[in-house]
Design a protein around this motif. Structure first.
Motif, PDB file in Angstrom:
ATOM      1  N   ASN A 294     -11.205  40.452  34.352  1.00 18.71           N
ATOM      2  CA  ASN A 294     -12.342  40.737  33.464  1.00 18.71           C
ATOM      3  C   ASN A 294     -12.185  42.084  32.765  1.00 18.71           C
ATOM      4  O   ASN A 294     -12.436  42.211  31.567  1.00 18.71           O
ATOM      5  CB  ASN A 294     -13.660  40.689  34.234  1.00 18.71           C
ATOM      6  CG  ASN A 294     -14.042  39.275  34.605  1.00 18.71           C
ATOM      7  OD1 ASN A 294     -13.649  38.316  33.952  1.00 18.71           O
ATOM      8  ND2 ASN A 294     -14.800  39.135  35.674  1.00 18.71           N
TER       9      ASN A 294
ATOM     10  N   ASN B  36      -3.691  40.012  37.334  1.00 15.79           N
ATOM     11  CA  ASN B  36      -4.468  40.797  38.279  1.00 15.79           C
ATOM     12  C   ASN B  36      -3.542  41.223  39.417  1.00 15.79           C
ATOM     13  O   ASN B  36      -3.284  40.451  40.332  1.00 15.79           O
ATOM     14  CB  ASN B  36      -5.639  39.963  38.813  1.00 15.79           C
ATOM     15  CG  ASN B  36      -6.477  40.712  39.818  1.00 15.79           C
ATOM     16  OD1 ASN B  36      -6.217  41.865  40.138  1.00 15.79           O
ATOM     17  ND2 ASN B  36      -7.486  40.039  40.334  1.00 15.79           N
TER      18      ASN B  36
ATOM     19  N   PHE C  73      -4.419  40.741  43.073  1.00 18.08           N
ATOM     20  CA  PHE C  73      -4.318  39.410  43.670  1.00 18.08           C
ATOM     21  C   PHE C  73      -3.156  39.361  44.668  1.00 18.08           C
ATOM     22  O   PHE C  73      -3.156  38.582  45.596  1.00 18.08           O
ATOM     23  CB  PHE C  73      -4.107  38.372  42.561  1.00 18.08           C
ATOM     24  CG  PHE C  73      -4.131  36.948  43.019  1.00 18.08           C
ATOM     25  CD1 PHE C  73      -5.329  36.264  43.171  1.00 18.08           C
ATOM     26  CD2 PHE C  73      -2.947  36.265  43.287  1.00 18.08           C
ATOM     27  CE1 PHE C  73      -5.355  34.940  43.587  1.00 18.08           C
ATOM     28  CE2 PHE C  73      -2.962  34.943  43.703  1.00 18.08           C
ATOM     29  CZ  PHE C  73      -4.168  34.281  43.850  1.00 18.08           C
TER      30      PHE C  73
ATOM     31  N   ASP D 249       4.776  33.338  39.805  1.00 24.93           N
ATOM     32  CA  ASP D 249       3.790  33.419  38.734  1.00 24.93           C
ATOM     33  C   ASP D 249       4.386  34.070  37.482  1.00 24.93           C
ATOM     34  O   ASP D 249       4.109  33.626  36.365  1.00 24.93           O
ATOM     35  CB  ASP D 249       2.542  34.171  39.195  1.00 24.93           C
ATOM     36  CG  ASP D 249       1.723  33.358  40.194  1.00 24.93           C
ATOM     37  OD1 ASP D 249       1.958  32.138  40.319  1.00 24.93           O
ATOM     38  OD2 ASP D 249       0.852  33.954  40.858  1.00 24.93           O
TER      39      ASP D 249
ATOM     40  N   ASN E  29      -1.576  29.393  39.992  1.00 28.36           N
ATOM     41  CA  ASN E  29      -2.409  30.594  40.016  1.00 28.36           C
ATOM     42  C   ASN E  29      -2.955  30.994  38.643  1.00 28.36           C
ATOM     43  O   ASN E  29      -3.684  31.977  38.538  1.00 28.36           O
ATOM     44  CB  ASN E  29      -1.646  31.768  40.628  1.00 28.36           C
ATOM     45  CG  ASN E  29      -1.501  31.630  42.119  1.00 28.36           C
ATOM     46  OD1 ASN E  29      -2.413  31.158  42.790  1.00 28.36           O
ATOM     47  ND2 ASN E  29      -0.359  32.015  42.646  1.00 28.36           N
ATOM     48  N   GLU E  30      -2.603  30.225  37.620  1.00 28.10           N
ATOM     49  CA  GLU E  30      -3.154  30.536  36.300  1.00 28.10           C
ATOM     50  C   GLU E  30      -4.672  30.370  36.360  1.00 28.10           C
ATOM     51  O   GLU E  30      -5.189  29.383  36.868  1.00 28.10           O
ATOM     52  CB  GLU E  30      -2.566  29.627  35.221  1.00 28.10           C
ATOM     53  CG  GLU E  30      -3.044  29.992  33.839  1.00 28.10           C
ATOM     54  CD  GLU E  30      -2.376  29.214  32.715  1.00 28.10           C
ATOM     55  OE1 GLU E  30      -2.613  29.552  31.552  1.00 28.10           O
ATOM     56  OE2 GLU E  30      -1.616  28.262  33.000  1.00 28.10           O
ATOM     57  N   GLY E  31      -5.363  31.355  35.840  1.00 33.08           N
ATOM     58  CA  GLY E  31      -6.819  31.344  35.862  1.00 33.08           C
ATOM     59  C   GLY E  31      -7.390  32.127  37.033  1.00 33.08           C
ATOM     60  O   GLY E  31      -8.516  32.592  36.974  1.00 33.08           O
ATOM     61  N   ASN E  32      -6.626  32.265  38.095  1.00 31.46           N
ATOM     62  CA  ASN E  32      -7.053  33.051  39.254  1.00 31.46           C
ATOM     63  C   ASN E  32      -6.351  34.404  39.293  1.00 31.46           C
ATOM     64  O   ASN E  32      -6.988  35.435  39.391  1.00 31.46           O
ATOM     65  CB  ASN E  32      -6.764  32.306  40.564  1.00 31.46           C
ATOM     66  CG  ASN E  32      -7.577  31.049  40.683  1.00 31.46           C
ATOM     67  OD1 ASN E  32      -8.750  31.036  40.351  1.00 31.46           O
ATOM     68  ND2 ASN E  32      -6.958  29.983  41.143  1.00 31.46           N
ATOM     69  N   ALA E  33      -5.027  34.379  39.248  1.00 30.14           N
ATOM     70  CA  ALA E  33      -4.245  35.606  39.336  1.00 30.14           C
ATOM     71  C   ALA E  33      -3.836  36.118  37.959  1.00 30.14           C
ATOM     72  O   ALA E  33      -3.617  37.307  37.781  1.00 30.14           O
ATOM     73  CB  ALA E  33      -2.989  35.374  40.169  1.00 30.14           C
ATOM     74  N   TRP E  34      -3.730  35.226  36.997  1.00 30.87           N
ATOM     75  CA  TRP E  34      -3.267  35.611  35.662  1.00 30.87           C
ATOM     76  C   TRP E  34      -3.785  34.630  34.618  1.00 30.87           C
ATOM     77  O   TRP E  34      -4.165  33.506  34.952  1.00 30.87           O
ATOM     78  CB  TRP E  34      -1.740  35.705  35.622  1.00 30.87           C
ATOM     79  CG  TRP E  34      -1.055  34.376  35.822  1.00 30.87           C
ATOM     80  CD1 TRP E  34      -0.703  33.801  37.013  1.00 30.87           C
ATOM     81  CD2 TRP E  34      -0.649  33.452  34.810  1.00 30.87           C
ATOM     82  NE1 TRP E  34      -0.113  32.568  36.803  1.00 30.87           N
ATOM     83  CE2 TRP E  34      -0.067  32.342  35.455  1.00 30.87           C
ATOM     84  CE3 TRP E  34      -0.725  33.445  33.418  1.00 30.87           C
ATOM     85  CZ2 TRP E  34       0.456  31.259  34.761  1.00 30.87           C
ATOM     86  CZ3 TRP E  34      -0.212  32.360  32.722  1.00 30.87           C
ATOM     87  CH2 TRP E  34       0.373  31.283  33.396  1.00 30.87           C
ATOM     88  N   ILE E  35      -3.793  35.091  33.383  1.00 30.41           N
ATOM     89  CA  ILE E  35      -4.170  34.223  32.264  1.00 30.41           C
ATOM     90  C   ILE E  35      -3.308  34.555  31.045  1.00 30.41           C
ATOM     91  O   ILE E  35      -2.805  35.668  30.916  1.00 30.41           O
ATOM     92  CB  ILE E  35      -5.660  34.374  31.869  1.00 30.41           C
ATOM     93  CG1 ILE E  35      -5.999  35.816  31.499  1.00 30.41           C
ATOM     94  CG2 ILE E  35      -6.572  33.868  32.971  1.00 30.41           C
ATOM     95  CD1 ILE E  35      -7.374  36.009  30.893  1.00 30.41           C
TER      96      ILE E  35
END
Length: 150
Positions: A82, A108, A111, A126, A140-146
């Motif tokens: 964020n 992130n 993470f 990742d 992990n896309e969306g949780n750890a990285w985008i």
């Protein structure tokens, strides 16, 4: 490339074998893919050269300036997704090749606990997924990285 830096601290032979297999899977796929120049930068746009072994294991060549990267990955400890999403737009330059080609990602770093081998291996996986979309999917896309589009 030797995976010793990433596997450092694993004394359990079974665990070492599992982590080695995961890294070798990435390495095998990368034999058929061109290595990508990657700028891994923090919120000051300064390169994080300490991540070199991870970027190399993921099929990247770490460069020391964002304007030199085919990919630019933003990540900084203490800055979750964020915070990165709210601050990165002011940091990027529309003239960078990575920005023009929509190859900017946010990760992130909190993470991953890079003191833990399982997280170091996940970090490599990742990064490989970020740099080589379509060849890797680790979940992990969306949780750890985008991926960050402009």
């Amino acid at each position: 490339m030797s995976h010793e830096t990433i596997l450092q601290g694993v004394d359990n032979a079974e665990l070492r074998e599992v982590f080695t297999e995961r890294l070798e899977l990435v390495e095998h796929k990368l034999k058929f893919i061109e290595s990508m120049p990657v700028a891994f930068v923090g919120m000051s746009n300064e390169a994080n050269l300490a991540l070199l072994p991870y970027v190399e294991a993921a099929g990247g060549m770490l460069v020391d300036a964002a304007n030199l990267g085919v990919y630019v990955i933003y990540g900084e400890e203490g800055a979750g997704l964020n915070k990165l999403m709210s601050q990165v737009p002011a940091l990027i330059d529309q003239e960078w090749q990575a920005v023009k080609n929509n190859r900017v990602a946010l990760i992130n770093l909190d993470f991953y606990n890079l003191e833990e081998v399982k997280d170091r291996v996940s970090f490599v996986e990742d990064l490989a997924e970020i740099l080589h979309p379509g060849f890797f999917i680790f979940g992990n896309e969306g949780n750890a990285w985008i991926r960050f589009g402009n």
